[in-house]
Design a protein around this motif. Sequence first.
Motif, mmCIF file in Angstrom:
data_model
loop_
_atom_site.group_PDB
_atom_site.id
_atom_site.type_symbol
_atom_site.label_atom_id
_atom_site.label_comp_id
_atom_site.label_asym_id
_atom_site.label_seq_id
_atom_site.Cartn_x
_atom_site.Cartn_y
_atom_site.Cartn_z
ATOM 1 N N LEU A 58 0.839 -1.182 0.000
ATOM 2 C CA LEU A 58 0.000 0.000 0.000
ATOM 3 C C LEU A 58 0.880 1.240 0.000
ATOM 4 C CD1 LEU A 58 -2.784 -0.875 2.650
ATOM 5 C CD2 LEU A 58 -2.987 -0.925 0.158
ATOM 6 N N ALA A 59 0.404 2.292 -0.635
ATOM 7 C CA ALA A 59 1.082 3.584 -0.591
ATOM 8 C C ALA A 59 0.480 4.420 0.531
ATOM 9 C CB ALA A 59 0.928 4.300 -1.932
ATOM 10 N N SER A 60 1.144 5.490 0.878
ATOM 11 C CA SER A 60 0.667 6.346 1.967
ATOM 12 C C SER A 60 -0.766 6.804 1.739
ATOM 13 C CB SER A 60 1.588 7.563 2.118
ATOM 14 O OG SER A 60 2.895 7.174 2.421
ATOM 15 N N LYS A 61 -1.083 7.147 0.494
ATOM 16 C CA LYS A 61 -2.418 7.664 0.198
ATOM 17 C C LYS A 61 -3.517 6.630 0.400
ATOM 18 C CE LYS A 61 -1.928 6.615 -4.752
ATOM 19 N NZ LYS A 61 -2.908 5.505 -4.762
ATOM 20 N N ASP A 62 -3.146 5.359 0.445
ATOM 21 C CA ASP A 62 -4.139 4.295 0.620
ATOM 22 C C ASP A 62 -4.522 4.082 2.080
ATOM 23 O OD1 ASP A 62 -4.011 3.678 -2.150
ATOM 24 O OD2 ASP A 62 -2.206 2.478 -1.798
ATOM 25 N N LEU A 63 -3.804 4.723 2.995
ATOM 26 C CA LEU A 63 -3.997 4.441 4.413
ATOM 27 C C LEU A 63 -5.021 5.342 5.090
ATOM 28 C CD1 LEU A 63 -1.479 2.724 3.943
ATOM 29 C CD2 LEU A 63 -0.523 3.621 6.063
ATOM 30 N N PHE A 64 -5.470 6.382 4.420
ATOM 31 C CA PHE A 64 -6.349 7.343 5.080
ATOM 32 C C PHE A 64 -7.785 6.831 5.139
ATOM 33 C CE2 PHE A 64 -2.735 9.799 3.680
ATOM 34 C CZ PHE A 64 -2.448 10.533 4.826
ATOM 35 N N PHE A 65 -8.437 7.064 6.294
ATOM 36 C CA PHE A 65 -9.791 6.585 6.506
ATOM 37 C C PHE A 65 -10.813 7.538 5.888
ATOM 38 C CE2 PHE A 65 -7.708 4.595 10.236
ATOM 39 C CZ PHE A 65 -8.075 3.280 9.986
ATOM 40 N N PRO A 66 -11.804 6.990 5.217
ATOM 41 C CA PRO A 66 -12.905 7.852 4.765
ATOM 42 C C PRO A 66 -13.874 8.086 5.927
ATOM 43 C CG PRO A 66 -13.331 5.594 4.121
ATOM 44 C CD PRO A 66 -11.971 5.601 4.780
ATOM 45 N N ALA A 67 -14.573 9.186 5.884
ATOM 46 C CA ALA A 67 -15.631 9.439 6.869
ATOM 47 C C ALA A 67 -16.921 8.817 6.342
ATOM 48 C CB ALA A 67 -15.812 10.932 7.089
ATOM 49 N N TYR A 68 -17.616 8.082 7.214
ATOM 50 C CA TYR A 68 -18.864 7.455 6.799
ATOM 51 C C TYR A 68 -19.999 8.473 6.709
ATOM 52 C CZ TYR A 68 -16.433 3.097 7.799
ATOM 53 O OH TYR A 68 -15.527 2.066 7.798
ATOM 54 N N HIS A 69 -19.814 9.597 7.386
ATOM 55 C CA HIS A 69 -20.814 10.659 7.353
ATOM 56 C C HIS A 69 -20.096 11.987 7.178
ATOM 57 C CE1 HIS A 69 -23.819 7.829 8.895
ATOM 58 N NE2 HIS A 69 -22.899 7.452 9.765
ATOM 59 N N ASP A 70 -20.807 12.976 6.695
ATOM 60 C CA ASP A 70 -20.256 14.320 6.599
ATOM 61 C C ASP A 70 -20.249 14.915 7.996
ATOM 62 O OD1 ASP A 70 -19.400 16.812 5.969
ATOM 63 O OD2 ASP A 70 -21.223 17.442 4.931
ATOM 64 N N ILE A 71 -19.080 14.959 8.615
ATOM 65 C CA ILE A 71 -19.032 15.395 10.006
ATOM 66 C C ILE A 71 -18.912 16.913 10.128
ATOM 67 C CG2 ILE A 71 -18.084 13.218 10.834
ATOM 68 C CD1 ILE A 71 -15.328 14.516 10.885
#
Length: 451
Positions: A58-71
């Motif tokens: 995996l590259a660094s950019k693949d490690l970020f978590f998406p938000a399931y909701h617009d917080i």
Amino acid sequence: MSGRMERIVIVGAGLTALRAAERLREQKFDGEIVIVGDEPYKPYHRPALSKQLVTGKLASKDLFFPAYHDIDAIWRTRTRAHKLDHGRHVVHLPGGEELKYDGLMIATGVEARHLAGAPRHDPRVHALRTLDDAIAIKETLARSKGRVVVIGTGFTGCEFASSCREMNRDVTIIGRSKTLFGKALGPELGAAIGDLHRRHGVDLALGVDIRHWATGPEGVAIVLSNERLITAACVVLAVGSMPSTDWLAGSGLVLEDGVLCEPTCHVVGASDVVAAGDVARWPNLRFDGVPRRVEHWLNAIEMGRAAAENLLAGKSRAKPFTPLPRFWSEQHHVRIQAAGIPAIGQQTMYLSTRPNGAERSITGYIRAGKPVGIVGLNQPRTMIHLTRQLDQKLRPMVPTTERARTPRRTPVENPASSTAETLSERTPSNAKIDVNELSARLTAPAMRNGR
């Protein structure tokens, strides 16, 4: 309660903060959410640092978590909190800025522990906690072909050693403990996992101290207490972690191995403040009233959400947070899964193949006649079944007094200091795998290899 809160501040910008902010919005909190973190990044997958990132899967950019909701949160990255004044409801930020809050969550996690004497100034010597740490290690590995040395026998170090062997690098694990994972899993299972590492080419130097360091153009030289000399092209320090609580010094909060909390995640000694994730030390009433920290990925998610709910509900309506901790690791293609708190077990019992070098086993952990944890090696289906049983068996205690609600300032528990003898009781490999056996000690009807 949410209608009277206009701003909630979360100090710490990791996974706990993200999932807590999501839960605040799910609970219809419509005020301002401010998330403060000292790293330049939004939440990312820390367990992948010692595995997929260093191996290049995996590259660094693949490690970020998406938000399931617009917080709809305000992210204050690259910003380190300096001080908490909970009497004034203020978090002090750099430049004299005072960030006021109506509700506060402490989610600063942990930081890598330093090793006295280690030449941290040398670019070949690294800690492994942050994304920047992992990137630096990956660059060092790319520039060299020599031996990699891991200092530490815990999960992070062992996972990284496994990744090194996957990249066909020579690797040595150095540790004071005589087995891997001694405190977390017990000496016998730790020894079995040590055998697994040896079979896959990992050199283990256990039960030793480091006497001397020397750096030079040929590498980093390490002299051990048994007079062995090891030269490393890359050194990774994985000697544990410590809660990130420096900014809370002088706040009046109890900072003994983390931030002391009530069973509901509310911080002892402050109003409208909760803590969650690796930094929080609280009594899980599913087990007992002893405050402990739990440094697991899933706990970061669950505690963040529970603390967010309880912050909005207020102390009088808050519910105790009583999870069944679960975690897993993969080393040399063997999946290690655990449920409960094996570290507090006083006895062990094998529920399937004894882990005597085998890579398929189930080990149960007993305390005061009660099952408190299970660990499985390459037994995913059985572990799902046993985890459900353990969840039913360990019913949370109901706090009936103020003493149960507010834990005393107790010394940090050290399971390794228990005088209880660790026992190994075997059941036939064809016995039915049932968590009740841990307390009943009875052989159940036959079930082939526990599957």
